[in-house]
Design an enzyme around this catalytic site. Structure first.
Site, PDB file in Angstrom:
ATOM      1  N   ASP A 361       0.773  -1.120  -0.066  1.00 59.49           N
ATOM      2  CA  ASP A 361       0.024   0.061  -0.068  1.00 59.49           C
ATOM      3  C   ASP A 361       0.838   1.259   0.051  1.00 59.49           C
ATOM      4  O   ASP A 361       1.875   1.419   0.647  1.00 59.49           O
ATOM      5  CB  ASP A 361      -0.864   0.026   1.249  1.00 59.49           C
ATOM      6  N   ASN A 369      -2.823  12.889  -3.984  1.00 55.29           N
ATOM      7  CA  ASN A 369      -3.895  13.454  -4.833  1.00 55.29           C
ATOM      8  C   ASN A 369      -4.077  14.938  -4.259  1.00 55.29           C
ATOM      9  O   ASN A 369      -4.439  15.551  -5.320  1.00 55.29           O
ATOM     10  CB  ASN A 369      -5.010  12.244  -4.671  1.00 55.29           C
ATOM     11  N   HIS A 374      -4.781  14.187  -9.158  1.00 56.67           N
ATOM     12  CA  HIS A 374      -4.891  12.807  -9.395  1.00 56.67           C
ATOM     13  C   HIS A 374      -4.088  12.256 -10.555  1.00 56.67           C
ATOM     14  O   HIS A 374      -3.656  11.255 -10.575  1.00 56.67           O
ATOM     15  CB  HIS A 374      -6.440  12.522  -9.792  1.00 56.67           C
ATOM     16  N   ASP A 378      -1.923   9.171 -10.233  1.00 57.99           N
ATOM     17  CA  ASP A 378      -1.923   8.037 -11.281  1.00 57.99           C
ATOM     18  C   ASP A 378      -0.639   7.792 -11.799  1.00 57.99           C
ATOM     19  O   ASP A 378       0.027   6.598 -11.851  1.00 57.99           O
ATOM     20  CB  ASP A 378      -2.786   8.506 -12.366  1.00 57.99           C
ATOM     21  N   GLU A 404      -4.791   1.976  -4.404  1.00 58.41           N
ATOM     22  CA  GLU A 404      -3.374   2.298  -4.285  1.00 58.41           C
ATOM     23  C   GLU A 404      -2.707   1.036  -3.467  1.00 58.41           C
ATOM     24  O   GLU A 404      -1.431   1.073  -3.050  1.00 58.41           O
ATOM     25  CB  GLU A 404      -2.934   3.430  -3.136  1.00 58.41           C
TER      26      GLU A 404
END
Length: 482
Positions: A361, A369, A374, A378, A404
């Site tokens: 994680d 973010n 975002h 990404d 994630e």
């Protein structure tokens, strides 16, 4: 007498003189003979000269400091053009030397007497001479003595040349012998370091060499089997086919690959894949060389691998019918992971193999973010996917589990192996140059044991370990311990 100059000999003597190596008995005698010539003739200077096409070099008594003159100015050049003694009682009255720079300038030579020096073959080396800066007469007895001394100096110089040549030959021989020893030691070191069994036989099948791997395989010393034939070492049923292959190689002058069954020192018959090829010794005799590798495990596992490949192909056919790829990262998606998880768990259970799972994680991904958008988030996920793809082994399956979170399925990997992979992934993440800010991850790891009923429980354990890593401060690996 011959007027041919011994250029190679003169070059050798000049090199010795230049390096001031004339310190042993023969060279000391030459110096003493030069001094004796000067004393007998009553001159302050005696010297031995060497001549080539352009120059003369000489050793003399201390009165003359010069060590080299041009050939055209040398009195000695006239000595070698005639036979026997040359005497110049007064250079001022001799038309050959009146304008000579050695006469008109320093040292102002007036008197010269010299005899040629030559080898036993008649090759000229130079001259033995005496000189003075005042006119002088030379008696018949002095002239005769100078000729006798010249023959002695010639003998000493030739002895010096012969000794130098002998020393050089001995040096070259020692260097060649050292080179051969070094080559043999390098050959043996290379062959003994090789993991392959290597050997050399003569045309009669006698072993001339074998390396350490060969000796260890059959439990013998590195020299015990030298000179022994196949008939003396192996059972008759193995010897016949091996000897046939050996002859085919030597007669056909080609490489032959063969699989042989050989009993080792432990009594177990093993499969060897051997490559035999011809070679020649320094006398041109044909020899047989061979290298062999143990492929017993490969043969034993061949059937199992074929079955495994069939099962894997069947599983792949099923996976191809599904949408198995995560569009953002290029990794397998959760569905593909779970399909593979079911298959690997079942195979591990049936064959008593190890199986592990890593659940990863991204720490504080929400902040990425929120702070940079975002698109930046990404990009973080894409690059993390690339790190996983380039870090895991070929049989491992990395996948995006959701958001994630990422997961890695590790067939035939226990806790130690899985933990090693987790640390490598964290190291890659730590050294990666992230665009906006350093990134860390937390990893939970779980390994299969007999208490698990299915693969999903294995993932659940990895998830518990992941949350433990988060609670412990993030940026770490935690192993599920129940």
């Amino acid at each position: 007498m011959s007027t041919r100059l011994a250029e190679n000999e003169n070059a050798s003597l000049k090199e010795i003189w230049t390096q001031e190596l004339l310190d042993s008995q023969p060279e000391q005698e030459c110096d003493e003979l030069v001094k004796l010539a000067a004393a007998i003739c009553g001159t302050p200077v005696g010297l031995v000269t060497l001549l080539d096409e352009r120059h003369q070099w000489f050793r003399s008594t201390d009165w003359l400091k010069r060590r080299e003159t041009p050939r055209e100015a040398a009195f000695c050049a006239h000595v070698v053009r005639q036979s026997g003694l040359l005497v110049v009682t007064d250079s001022f009255t001799d038309p050959r030397f009146a304008s000579n720079p050695l006469v008109t300038n320093e040292p102002g030579l007036r008197f010269f007497a010299g005899v040629p020096l030559q080898t036993v073959d008649g090759d000229l080396l130079g001259t033995l001479s005496v000189i003075d800066i005042v006119p002088r007469l030379l008696s018949e007895e002095q002239g005769h003595t100078l000729e006798v001394l010249g023959r002695q100096v010639s003998a000493r110089l030739e002895l010096l040349l012969q000794r130098t040549a002998l020393e050089q030959a001995l040096k070259e021989k020692e260097e060649a012998a050292a080179g051969l020893r070094a080559s043999e030691e390098l050959f043996r070191a290379f062959m003994n370091a090789s993991p392959f069994m290597s050997y050399i036989k003569d045309s009669a099948g006698r072993l001339l060499f074998y390396n350490r791997s060969f000796a260890q395989r059959f439990g013998v010393s590195e020299y015990a089997w030298l000179g022994r034939t196949d008939e003396q070492l192996w059972p008759r049923n193995l010897t016949k086919s091996s000897r046939i292959h050996d002859l085919e190689v030597m007669v056909g002058d080609r490489i032959i690959e063969n699989e042989e069954q050989v009993r080792g020192a432990d009594g177990v018959i093993r499969s060897l894949r051997s490559f035999k090829f011809p070679c020649h010794d320094s006398a041109g005799n044909i020899l047989l060389a061979g290298v062999a590798v143990d492929v017993s495990e490969e043969v034993a596992h061949k059937a199992e691998l074929e079955r495994y490949h069939r099962e894997l192909e069947e599983a792949n056919n099923r996976l191809r019918k599904l949408a198995v790829t995560d569009e953002l990262t290029g990794l397998r998606n959760r569905r593909a992971f779970e399909e593979r998880l079911v298959m690997e768990f079942s195979m591990a259970r049936r064959r008593n193999r190890e199986l592990s799972v890593l659940l990863l994680d991204v720490d504080d991904f929400k902040k990425v973010n929120d702070r940079w958008g975002h698109a930046a988030g990404d990009e973080v996920l894409r690059r993390l996917g690339t790190i996983l793809q380039t870090t895991v082994r070929l049989p491992d399956l990395p996948a995006r589990y959701g958001g994630e979170e990422f997961v890695v399925l590790l067939p035939e990997s226990g806790q130690e192996s899985a933990l090693g992979l987790a640390k490598r992934v964290m190291s890659r993440v730590a050294i990666e140059k992230w665009e906006n800010a350093p990134l860390t991850i937390s990893i939970g790891m779980a390994a299969m044991d007999e208490s698990l009923a299915n693969g999903y429980q294995l993932v659940e354990r990895a998830d518990e370990a992941l949350y433990a890593a988060k609670r412990a401060g993030k940026n770490r690996v935690v192993v599920y311990n129940g």
